[in-house]
Design a protein around this motif. Structure first.
Motif, PDB file in Angstrom:
ATOM      1  N   ALA A 200       0.864  -1.183   0.000  1.00  0.00           N
ATOM      2  CA  ALA A 200       0.000   0.000   0.000  1.00  0.00           C
ATOM      3  C   ALA A 200       0.903   1.237   0.000  1.00  0.00           C
ATOM      4  CB  ALA A 200      -0.909   0.013   1.226  1.00  0.00           C
ATOM      5  N   VAL A 201       0.347   2.355  -0.450  1.00  0.00           N
ATOM      6  CA  VAL A 201       1.093   3.619  -0.441  1.00  0.00           C
ATOM      7  C   VAL A 201       0.214   4.728   0.116  1.00  0.00           C
ATOM      8  CG1 VAL A 201       2.598   3.004  -2.378  1.00  0.00           C
ATOM      9  CG2 VAL A 201       0.457   4.197  -2.822  1.00  0.00           C
ATOM     10  N   GLY A 202       0.859   5.674   0.817  1.00  0.00           N
ATOM     11  CA  GLY A 202       0.147   6.846   1.296  1.00  0.00           C
ATOM     12  C   GLY A 202      -0.160   7.794   0.153  1.00  0.00           C
ATOM     13  N   PRO A 203      -1.060   8.752   0.356  1.00  0.00           N
ATOM     14  CA  PRO A 203      -1.497   9.641  -0.726  1.00  0.00           C
ATOM     15  C   PRO A 203      -0.402  10.551  -1.285  1.00  0.00           C
ATOM     16  CG  PRO A 203      -2.454  10.308   1.380  1.00  0.00           C
ATOM     17  CD  PRO A 203      -1.775   9.002   1.608  1.00  0.00           C
ATOM     18  N   ALA A 204       0.665  10.813  -0.534  1.00  0.00           N
ATOM     19  CA  ALA A 204       1.732  11.695  -1.030  1.00  0.00           C
ATOM     20  C   ALA A 204       2.877  10.927  -1.691  1.00  0.00           C
ATOM     21  CB  ALA A 204       2.283  12.536   0.128  1.00  0.00           C
ATOM     22  N   VAL A 205       2.783   9.608  -1.752  1.00  0.00           N
ATOM     23  CA  VAL A 205       3.845   8.796  -2.361  1.00  0.00           C
ATOM     24  C   VAL A 205       3.726   8.857  -3.872  1.00  0.00           C
ATOM     25  CG1 VAL A 205       4.744   6.446  -2.627  1.00  0.00           C
ATOM     26  CG2 VAL A 205       4.049   7.265  -0.373  1.00  0.00           C
ATOM     27  N   ALA A 206       4.839   9.239  -4.526  1.00  0.00           N
ATOM     28  CA  ALA A 206       4.828   9.373  -5.983  1.00  0.00           C
ATOM     29  C   ALA A 206       5.756   8.375  -6.671  1.00  0.00           C
ATOM     30  CB  ALA A 206       5.232  10.791  -6.377  1.00  0.00           C
ATOM     31  N   GLY A 207       6.728   7.828  -5.937  1.00  0.00           N
ATOM     32  CA  GLY A 207       7.753   7.016  -6.577  1.00  0.00           C
ATOM     33  C   GLY A 207       7.528   5.518  -6.574  1.00  0.00           C
ATOM     34  N   PHE A 208       6.500   5.044  -5.887  1.00  0.00           N
ATOM     35  CA  PHE A 208       6.259   3.601  -5.803  1.00  0.00           C
ATOM     36  C   PHE A 208       4.774   3.311  -5.922  1.00  0.00           C
ATOM     37  CE2 PHE A 208      10.164   4.418  -3.446  1.00  0.00           C
ATOM     38  CZ  PHE A 208      11.030   3.539  -4.080  1.00  0.00           C
ATOM     39  N   ALA A 209       4.472   2.096  -6.402  1.00  0.00           N
ATOM     40  CA  ALA A 209       3.081   1.667  -6.551  1.00  0.00           C
ATOM     41  C   ALA A 209       2.938   0.260  -5.992  1.00  0.00           C
ATOM     42  CB  ALA A 209       2.682   1.686  -8.025  1.00  0.00           C
ATOM     43  N   VAL A 210       1.721  -0.106  -5.667  1.00  0.00           N
ATOM     44  CA  VAL A 210       1.437  -1.452  -5.178  1.00  0.00           C
ATOM     45  C   VAL A 210       1.996  -2.469  -6.173  1.00  0.00           C
ATOM     46  CG1 VAL A 210      -0.407  -3.099  -4.642  1.00  0.00           C
ATOM     47  CG2 VAL A 210      -0.578  -0.728  -3.853  1.00  0.00           C
ATOM     48  N   GLY A 211       2.719  -3.458  -5.651  1.00  0.00           N
ATOM     49  CA  GLY A 211       3.312  -4.501  -6.487  1.00  0.00           C
ATOM     50  C   GLY A 211       4.778  -4.279  -6.812  1.00  0.00           C
ATOM     51  N   ASP A 212       5.303  -3.071  -6.607  1.00  0.00           N
ATOM     52  CA  ASP A 212       6.721  -2.807  -6.868  1.00  0.00           C
ATOM     53  C   ASP A 212       7.599  -3.607  -5.905  1.00  0.00           C
ATOM     54  OD1 ASP A 212       6.038  -0.981  -8.824  1.00  0.00           O
ATOM     55  OD2 ASP A 212       6.569   0.797  -7.634  1.00  0.00           O
ATOM     56  N   GLU A 213       8.714  -4.118  -6.406  1.00  0.00           N
ATOM     57  CA  GLU A 213       9.692  -4.811  -5.567  1.00  0.00           C
ATOM     58  C   GLU A 213      10.714  -3.780  -5.097  1.00  0.00           C
ATOM     59  OE1 GLU A 213      11.217  -8.116  -7.845  1.00  0.00           O
ATOM     60  OE2 GLU A 213       9.353  -9.234  -7.586  1.00  0.00           O
ATOM     61  N   VAL A 214      10.900  -3.697  -3.777  1.00  0.00           N
ATOM     62  CA  VAL A 214      11.737  -2.645  -3.201  1.00  0.00           C
ATOM     63  C   VAL A 214      12.735  -3.217  -2.193  1.00  0.00           C
ATOM     64  CG1 VAL A 214       9.994  -0.838  -3.516  1.00  0.00           C
ATOM     65  CG2 VAL A 214      10.029  -2.158  -1.390  1.00  0.00           C
ATOM     66  N   VAL A 215      13.728  -2.393  -1.897  1.00  0.00           N
ATOM     67  CA  VAL A 215      14.707  -2.665  -0.854  1.00  0.00           C
ATOM     68  C   VAL A 215      14.827  -1.374  -0.061  1.00  0.00           C
ATOM     69  CG1 VAL A 215      16.656  -2.069  -2.352  1.00  0.00           C
ATOM     70  CG2 VAL A 215      17.033  -3.506  -0.363  1.00  0.00           C
ATOM     71  N   GLY A 216      15.052  -1.495   1.258  1.00  0.00           N
ATOM     72  CA  GLY A 216      15.131  -0.267   2.025  1.00  0.00           C
ATOM     73  C   GLY A 216      15.935  -0.363   3.300  1.00  0.00           C
ATOM     74  N   TYR A 217      16.564   0.754   3.606  1.00  0.00           N
ATOM     75  CA  TYR A 217      17.180   0.991   4.906  1.00  0.00           C
ATOM     76  C   TYR A 217      16.133   1.808   5.653  1.00  0.00           C
ATOM     77  CZ  TYR A 217      20.405   3.026   8.354  1.00  0.00           C
ATOM     78  OH  TYR A 217      21.020   3.436   9.508  1.00  0.00           O
ATOM     79  N   VAL A 218      15.230   1.108   6.328  1.00  0.00           N
ATOM     80  CA  VAL A 218      14.011   1.701   6.866  1.00  0.00           C
ATOM     81  C   VAL A 218      14.258   2.251   8.274  1.00  0.00           C
ATOM     82  CG1 VAL A 218      11.534   1.349   7.230  1.00  0.00           C
ATOM     83  CG2 VAL A 218      12.725   0.037   5.478  1.00  0.00           C
ATOM     84  N   ARG A 219      15.152   3.225   8.337  1.00  0.00           N
ATOM     85  CA  ARG A 219      15.434   3.887   9.605  1.00  0.00           C
ATOM     86  C   ARG A 219      14.538   5.108   9.693  1.00  0.00           C
ATOM     87  NH1 ARG A 219      17.962   7.948  11.634  1.00  0.00           N
ATOM     88  NH2 ARG A 219      18.930   7.868  13.675  1.00  0.00           N
TER      89      ARG A 219
END
Length: 173
Positions: free
Chosen positions: A73-92
């Motif tokens: 899911a994505v918040g309303p201000a998210v522009a760079g990702f969509a549901v289903g995208d494969e991602v990696v993150g340093y989620v700090r």
């Protein structure tokens, strides 16, 4: 959702598999269904309370800052990702509560990147902090084309990443 969480700072005995509510999705947040999570030394420091004065911590606390997964899911201000995208993150995040040792992690959009296509989920899950450390070390050392770099501990920790980048390292500083 299932998650490894703690209710107080302490030893590894504090870690427990729990059923927790799904985390909230803020305006600039990407909810990631975790396929692989990295484990780093900072995780035990958080668990034992060594960083409690450095950033707010809320219990139950799910440790972990490295993850690879699929956008759920994505918040309303998210522009760079969509549901289903494969991602990696340093989620700090600015506070510690919703870590990556969970089925779902809320990640600020700025903490994510596209998952490398050729990386397995396990490789991608272990990339963020170790890869960032390697990248920063090579920048700090001001390495450039034709330089020779000696890397100790090539099979573990951050040392594995610069050894997998020969010929692709392009200094920026």
């Amino acid at each position: 959702m299932k998650a490894i969480a703690i209710d107080a700072h302490g030893s590894a005995d504090q870690l427990a598999l729990r059923d927790l509510p799904e985390p909230p999705v803020g305006p600039d947040t990407v909810l990631v269904r975790v396929r692989a999570a990295g484990v780093n030394p900072v995780d035990w420091k958080v668990r034992e309370g060594h960083l409690a004065g450095a950033m707010p911590m809320h219990f139950p606390l799910v440790p972990g800052w490295d993850a690879a997964g699929v956008v759920a899911a994505v918040g309303p201000a998210v522009a760079g990702f969509a549901v289903g995208d494969e991602v990696v993150g340093y989620v700090r995040r600015d506070d510690v509560q919703y870590g990556t040792y969970a089925e779902l992690v809320p990640a600020p959009e700025r903490t994510l990147a596209d998952k490398p296509v050729r990386a397995s989920w396990a490789e991608a899950g272990g990339l963020p902090l170790a890869g960032l450390t390697a990248y920063q070390a090579l920048q700090l050392a001001r390495t450039g084309a034709g330089d020779t770099v000696l890397v100790h501990a090539r099979r573990a920790g951050w040392g594995i990443w610069p050894c997998s980048w020969p010929g692709r390292w392009a200094p920026t500083g």
